[in-house]
Motif scaffolding. Structure first.
Motif, PDB file in Angstrom:
ATOM      1  N   UNK A  23      13.264 -37.840  44.245  1.00 15.32           N
ATOM      2  CA  UNK A  23      12.661 -36.514  44.413  1.00 15.32           C
ATOM      3  C   UNK A  23      11.627 -36.480  45.527  1.00 15.32           C
ATOM      4  N   UNK A  24      11.515 -37.556  46.310  1.00 17.50           N
ATOM      5  CA  UNK A  24      10.527 -37.569  47.395  1.00 17.50           C
ATOM      6  C   UNK A  24      11.108 -36.843  48.611  1.00 17.50           C
ATOM      7  N   UNK A  25      10.341 -35.905  49.153  1.00 11.76           N
ATOM      8  CA  UNK A  25      10.755 -35.189  50.351  1.00 11.76           C
ATOM      9  C   UNK A  25      10.265 -35.970  51.579  1.00 11.76           C
ATOM     10  N   UNK A  26      11.183 -36.732  52.177  1.00 14.37           N
ATOM     11  CA  UNK A  26      10.800 -37.651  53.252  1.00 14.37           C
ATOM     12  C   UNK A  26      10.259 -36.899  54.464  1.00 14.37           C
ATOM     13  N   UNK A  27      10.905 -35.773  54.807  1.00 12.35           N
ATOM     14  CA  UNK A  27      10.453 -35.010  55.986  1.00 12.35           C
ATOM     15  C   UNK A  27       9.011 -34.557  55.790  1.00 12.35           C
ATOM     16  N   UNK A  28       8.676 -34.222  54.527  1.00 15.37           N
ATOM     17  CA  UNK A  28       7.337 -33.712  54.223  1.00 15.37           C
ATOM     18  C   UNK A  28       6.278 -34.814  54.347  1.00 15.37           C
ATOM     19  N   UNK A  66      -0.448 -37.391  49.172  1.00 13.61           N
ATOM     20  CA  UNK A  66       0.828 -37.210  48.476  1.00 13.61           C
ATOM     21  C   UNK A  66       0.929 -38.199  47.318  1.00 13.61           C
ATOM     22  N   UNK A  67       0.886 -37.694  46.075  1.00 12.08           N
ATOM     23  CA  UNK A  67       0.904 -38.550  44.890  1.00 12.08           C
ATOM     24  C   UNK A  67       2.319 -39.042  44.585  1.00 12.08           C
ATOM     25  N   UNK A  68       2.427 -40.077  43.769  1.00  8.26           N
ATOM     26  CA  UNK A  68       3.685 -40.533  43.165  1.00  8.26           C
ATOM     27  C   UNK A  68       4.717 -40.963  44.200  1.00  8.26           C
ATOM     28  N   UNK A  69       4.266 -41.634  45.266  1.00 10.19           N
ATOM     29  CA  UNK A  69       5.164 -41.991  46.380  1.00 10.19           C
ATOM     30  C   UNK A  69       6.326 -42.876  45.921  1.00 10.19           C
ATOM     31  N   UNK A  70       5.996 -44.044  45.366  1.00  9.99           N
ATOM     32  CA  UNK A  70       7.043 -45.013  45.037  1.00  9.99           C
ATOM     33  C   UNK A  70       7.949 -44.546  43.915  1.00  9.99           C
ATOM     34  N   UNK A  71       7.366 -43.946  42.883  1.00  5.43           N
ATOM     35  CA  UNK A  71       8.188 -43.532  41.744  1.00  5.43           C
ATOM     36  C   UNK A  71       9.078 -42.346  42.101  1.00  5.43           C
ATOM     37  N   UNK A  72       8.570 -41.420  42.927  1.00  3.46           N
ATOM     38  CA  UNK A  72       9.444 -40.286  43.263  1.00  3.46           C
ATOM     39  C   UNK A  72      10.517 -40.713  44.260  1.00  3.46           C
ATOM     40  N   UNK A  73      10.239 -41.730  45.088  1.00  2.00           N
ATOM     41  CA  UNK A  73      11.287 -42.250  45.981  1.00  2.00           C
ATOM     42  C   UNK A  73      12.431 -42.827  45.149  1.00  2.00           C
ATOM     43  N   UNK A  74      12.084 -43.617  44.130  1.00  2.00           N
ATOM     44  CA  UNK A  74      13.110 -44.238  43.289  1.00  2.00           C
ATOM     45  C   UNK A  74      13.841 -43.188  42.437  1.00  2.00           C
ATOM     46  N   UNK A  75      13.098 -42.164  42.003  1.00  2.00           N
ATOM     47  CA  UNK A  75      13.715 -41.102  41.194  1.00  2.00           C
ATOM     48  C   UNK A  75      14.524 -40.134  42.053  1.00  2.00           C
ATOM     49  N   UNK A 112      17.377 -46.417  49.585  1.00  2.00           N
ATOM     50  CA  UNK A 112      17.870 -47.661  48.981  1.00  2.00           C
ATOM     51  C   UNK A 112      17.125 -47.986  47.690  1.00  2.00           C
ATOM     52  N   UNK A 113      15.900 -47.455  47.545  1.00  2.00           N
ATOM     53  CA  UNK A 113      15.131 -47.696  46.331  1.00  2.00           C
ATOM     54  C   UNK A 113      15.777 -47.091  45.097  1.00  2.00           C
ATOM     55  N   UNK A 114      16.672 -46.117  45.328  1.00  2.00           N
ATOM     56  CA  UNK A 114      17.215 -45.382  44.178  1.00  2.00           C
ATOM     57  C   UNK A 114      18.080 -46.242  43.273  1.00  2.00           C
ATOM     58  N   UNK A 115      18.694 -47.317  43.828  1.00  2.00           N
ATOM     59  CA  UNK A 115      19.570 -48.117  42.970  1.00  2.00           C
ATOM     60  C   UNK A 115      18.773 -48.971  41.978  1.00  2.00           C
ATOM     61  N   UNK A 116      17.444 -49.031  42.151  1.00  2.00           N
ATOM     62  CA  UNK A 116      16.621 -49.836  41.243  1.00  2.00           C
ATOM     63  C   UNK A 116      16.740 -49.363  39.786  1.00  2.00           C
ATOM     64  N   UNK A 117      16.997 -48.079  39.596  1.00  2.29           N
ATOM     65  CA  UNK A 117      17.026 -47.562  38.220  1.00  2.29           C
ATOM     66  C   UNK A 117      18.452 -47.419  37.691  1.00  2.29           C
ATOM     67  N   UNK A 118      19.398 -47.981  38.447  1.00  7.67           N
ATOM     68  CA  UNK A 118      20.789 -47.992  37.985  1.00  7.67           C
ATOM     69  C   UNK A 118      20.876 -48.735  36.649  1.00  7.67           C
ATOM     70  N   UNK A 119      21.484 -48.120  35.663  1.00  8.07           N
ATOM     71  CA  UNK A 119      21.648 -48.793  34.366  1.00  8.07           C
ATOM     72  C   UNK A 119      20.393 -48.816  33.525  1.00  8.07           C
TER      73      UNK A 119
END
Ligand SMILES: [Zn+2]
Length: 415
Positions: A148-153, A137-146, A181-188
Motif C-alpha cells: 500500500x506504499x505510494x512510491x511516487x509520493x 511518511x509513517x509506516x514505510x516498511x510495513x506498507x511497502x510489504x503490504x 520485491x518486499x511483498x513476497x515476504x508475507x507470502x503464506x
C-alpha cells in the motif's frame, strides 16, 4: 508433552525483556530521550543490538527490499506466523514505543526455539521507519510489504536538511524501484501479531495492565489553505480586512467541537501564516488538520462538519479556502478470530475481558489489510508517549510478555 507433541517449557522471561529494553535505551538515548530516528546511525545501532540478541538462536537473519529486518525460525509446512514491531523512534522519544514489541518477539522466538520443531515457521520482523519522523511518511516498511506504499509520493519527500528520501534510503540499501520485491515476504503468512504500549490513558484509568485491540481508527489528515489579502496591521480598518488567520482559528475550534460531538479526536497541530509578521494581516494561512474515529461514518461526518465550518469562517472573513488530503486511512478492524485469542489470553491473566481501539496507527494497520492481524496493548503511565517520560509499570510489561507468548503458542497450536 503437550497435545502438539512438543515439550512444555519454562515460559518467557519478562525480566529479560525489560533488561534488553533498558540496555537498548542506554545505547540509543540521550538526556532528551530516545534518538532512534529511522535512517540514522543511532537507528543502525539499535538494529545491530537486535542482531546481537538473536545470536545463538537457530534463525536466519536478513533484510528485505524495503529495509525491514527478519529473523526466521523454521518449522513445518503450516505457513508462517509473523511477530514484531519497530525499533525507530521519534526524536526525544520514549524507551518502549515499538522497541517493546520487538523485544517481546525476541523472547518468544527464544522460547519457541527451545521447544524443537514447530508445526509452522515463525518470523520476527523489525519494520523500517514506522514513525516517519524524518520524512513525514509513517509506516514505510510495513506498507511497502503490504503493497500500500505510494512510491511516487514518497520519492520526492525531503528531510529538514533538504535530503531526499530516495537518496537517503539508498544509502541503507533500499531502492525505491525494487520495493515491490518486499511483498513476497508475507507470502503464506497465517497471522501477524504485534505487542505495543497503548500510548493513551485508558488501561491505566481502568486499572488494567493489558488488553486486546479491536483495530486502528480511521484517519483524515488535510492541509487547509485560507487565502485573503495581506495588509498593513496599522493602516487597515477592522471592517476592511480579509484576515486568513481568523478564519483558520475559527476552523480549529470547529474541528475540536466536532470531535467532542462525535467522541472522536481532532487536532490542528500546525499553522503557517504569510507573511507571518506582527505588522501585517496574514494574507495566507495554512493549517494541518488531523481527525480520527474508529467508525468510518462518524469520521466522514467530522470531516464534512470541519469543511463546512471552514467555508463559513472563510466567507465571514472575506477569504477563500481549499482542502488538500495529506494522508487518509480507513478504520482498520483486526481479524475477529485472532483478536478473540488475544482477548481470551488477557482474560485468563487479568480476569477481565477488555478490547480497546487503537487511536494511534501501527505497522499492524497496513498488515491487517494483507494478513489476519491482531495486537496486544500494555498500559501507558499517564498515557504519555512520544516523549522521554513514556513509561509502563514493569509488572505490566512482564505480564504483556507472558500474554504475547501464550497468544503466539495458541495461534501456532503448540499450546
Ligand atoms: Zn509504535
Amino acid at each position: 508433552m503437550t497435545n502438539s507433541g512438543l515439550p512444555r517449557d519454562a515460559g518467557p522471561d519478562g525480566a529479560r525483556v525489560v533488561a534488553m529494553l533498558r540496555t537498548l535505551a542506554e545505547l540509543t538515548s540521550d538526556e532528551a530521550g530516545a534518538q532512534r530516528v529511522a535512517w540514522t546511525g543511532v537507528w543502525q545501532r539499535a538494529r545491530a543490538f537486535l542482531r546481537e540478541q538473536l545470536q545463538g538462536l537457530p534463525v536466519t537473519v536478513r533484510t528485505d527490499a524495503a529495509g525491514n529486518q527478519w529473523a526466521r525460525l523454521p518449522g513445518g509446512d503450516g505457513g508462517v506466523v509473523i511477530i514484531g514491531s519497530h525499533l525507530d523512534s521519534v526524536p526525544d522519544g520514549g524507551w518502549l514505543d515499538g522497541a517493546y514489541g520487538v523485544m517481546c518477539a525476541v523472547e518468544v522466538l527464544r522460547c519457541l526455539a527451545a521447544r524443537g520443531r514447530l508445526p509452522c515457521a515463525v518470523a520476527l520482523v523489525e519494520w523500517a521507519d514506522e514513525e516517519g519522523a524524518r520524512f513525514g511518511h509513517s509506516l514505510f516498511g510495513s506498507s511497502a510489504v503490504a503493497g500500500t506504499l505510494n512510491v511516487a509520493e514518497v520519492r520526492e519527500l525531503a528531510d529538514a536538511g533538504g535530503l531526499r528520501l530516495g537518496d537517503v534510503v539508498a544509502e541503507h540499501g533500499v531502492h525505491l524501484d525494487r520495493l515491490d520485491e518486499g511483498r513476497h515476504e508475507i507470502h503464506g503468512a497465517r497471522a501477524y501479531l504485534e505487542a505495543h504500549i497503548e500510548q493513551g490513558p485508558v488501561l491505566e484509568r481502568e486499572g488494567l495492565p493489558i488488553s486486546a485491540v479491536s483495530g486502528t481508527v480511521g484517519v483524515e489528515r488535510h492541509r487547509v489553505i485560507f487565502r485573503g489579502q495581506t495588509a498593513h496591521s496599522g493602516a487597515t480598518p477592522m471592517d476592511m480586512r480579509r484576515d486568513t488567520f481568523l478564519a483558520a482559528a475559527a476552523t480549529a475550534l470547529a474541528v475540536r467541537d466536532s470531535a467532542v460531538r462525535h467522541q472522536g479526536v481532532g487536532t490542528v497541530g500546525a499553522a503557517r501564516l504569510r507573511p507571518g509578521i506582527v505588522t501585517a494581516v496574514a494574507g495566507e494561512t495554512a493549517i494541518l488538520v488531523d481527525q480520527r474515529h474508529p467508525d468510518a461514518g462518524a469520521l466522514e461526518a467530522m470531516l464534512k462538519e470541519a469543511q463546512r465550518a471552514s467555508e463559513e469562517a472563510a466567507s465571514a472573513e472575506g477569504c477563500a479556502v481549499s482542502w488538500e488530503p495529506v494522508f487518509r486511512t480507513r478504520p482498520q478492524p483486526f481479524a475477529g478470530e485472532l483478536m478473540g485469542v488475544v482477548r481470551d489470553v488477557c482474560a485468563e491473566l487479568t480476569g477481565q475481558e477488555r478490547v480497546l481501539p487503537s487511536w494511534a496507527l501501527h505497522d499492524a494497520t497496513p498488515m491487517a489489510g494483507a494478513v489476519p492481524t491482531a495486537m496486544l496493548f500494555t498500559s501507558s503511565t499517564r498515557g504519555i508517549s512520544h516523549a522521554r517520560e513514556e513509561d509502563t509499570p514493569e509488572e505490566h510489561l512482564r505480564l504483556g510478555v507472558e500474554a504475547f507468548y501464550r497468544t503466539v503458542c495458541r495461534v501456532i497450536a503448540v499450546d
